[in-house]
Scaffold this active site. Structure first.
Site, short mmCIF file in Angstrom:
data_model
loop_
_atom_site.label_atom_id
_atom_site.label_comp_id
_atom_site.label_asym_id
_atom_site.label_seq_id
_atom_site.Cartn_x
_atom_site.Cartn_y
_atom_site.Cartn_z
CG ASP A 52 -2.01 -1.02 1.18
OD1 ASP A 52 -2.42 -1.38 0.07
OD2 ASP A 52 -2.45 -1.47 2.25
CE1 TYR A 113 4.49 -6.76 3.43
CE2 TYR A 113 3.93 -9.10 3.47
CZ TYR A 113 3.93 -7.88 2.83
OH TYR A 113 3.36 -7.77 1.58
#
Length: 247
Positions: A52, A113
């Site tokens: 994003d 992540y």
């Protein structure tokens, strides 16, 4: 056709995200323009993770096809030259010729992540835009305990965006670890794939535990509710990094 894999590092701050979007500047668009500039070919690249706006990458992976054969080092260096000339916050770490059936997105076996929380009273100067600044002292041990309740195969409806397009909310979360390193809290998350906003939603819930507002039982209850409204506030994008993709 000749297929290439590229490993990519970028600062997500200047971009509307990875994916090309009409009227907005994306990482995908920046790289595709650089490919066209050196090769003369218009291509569409596919990335392993559609990060994003504001989310960073240390090890994003993408692939694309060119009609001409190129040396891998030439691809890397030419892309970096054009990206630098264009003032992009993107670096190609490696380029490699791969088999035609390699797919950066669908061949991936795991995505890793990191979420960084700068947990100190003073605001950030050098690390602004690189971590989530939380002034209130967080209990990392309590956060880690709660995180372990969320690991495994579950319906993660609570922790996905209402805009998520995944067909199923069921995912297997292989790792969710919370550790304190000085004034920084690191949250590591690993899975074959994630739902939209899943990691940031998990982090926001764990922060509530770290503040003492929620317990590990509360975090587990939120998961079991299968209700987006049960999720804690979503963590901001600047602390999130796509670290590595395994194949």
């Amino acid at each position: 056709m000749h297929r290439f894999r590229i490993d990519i590092e970028y600062d997500g701050g200047p971009y509307a995200g990875w994916q090309r979007q009409a009227g907005q500047h994306s990482v995908q668009e920046a790289i595709e323009k650089a490919i066209a500039a050196f090769s003369g070919e218009e291509v569409t690249i596919r990335g392993a993770g559609r990060t994003d706006a504001g989310v960073h990458a240390l090890g994003q992976v993408a692939h694309f096809d060119l009609s001409r054969e190129w040396k891998s080092d030439k691809v890397r260096d030419a892309l970096n030259a054009h990206l630098t000339l264009a003032g992009e916050a993107v670096s190609i770490l490696r380029a490699e010729a791969v088999a035609e059936d390699f797919d950066a997105r669908f061949s991936a076996k795991a995505r890793h992540y990191l979420y960084r929380i700068a947990n100190r009273r003073s605001p950030l100067a050098l690390e602004r835009g690189r971590a989530w600044h939380v002034a209130r002292r967080l209990d990392a041990a309590a956060m880690h305990e709660a995180a372990q309740r969320l690991v495994g195969k579950h319906d993660f409806t609570t922790f996905r965006s209402v805009q998520c397009q995944a067909k199923s909310p069921v995912k297997t979360l292989d790792r969710l670890d919370v550790t304190r390193v000085g004034d920084e809290i690191e949250i590591h998350a690993s899975a074959r794939s994630f739902l939209h906003n899943q990691v940031r939603s998990l982090v926001g819930t764990l922060k509530k535990v770290g503040e003492g507002g929620w317990t590990a039982d509360d975090a587990q209850a939120a998961l079991q509710a299968r209700d987006r409204a049960a999720c804690g506030p979503v963590a901001p994008p600047q602390g999130l990094y796509l670290v590595r993709v395994d194949y």
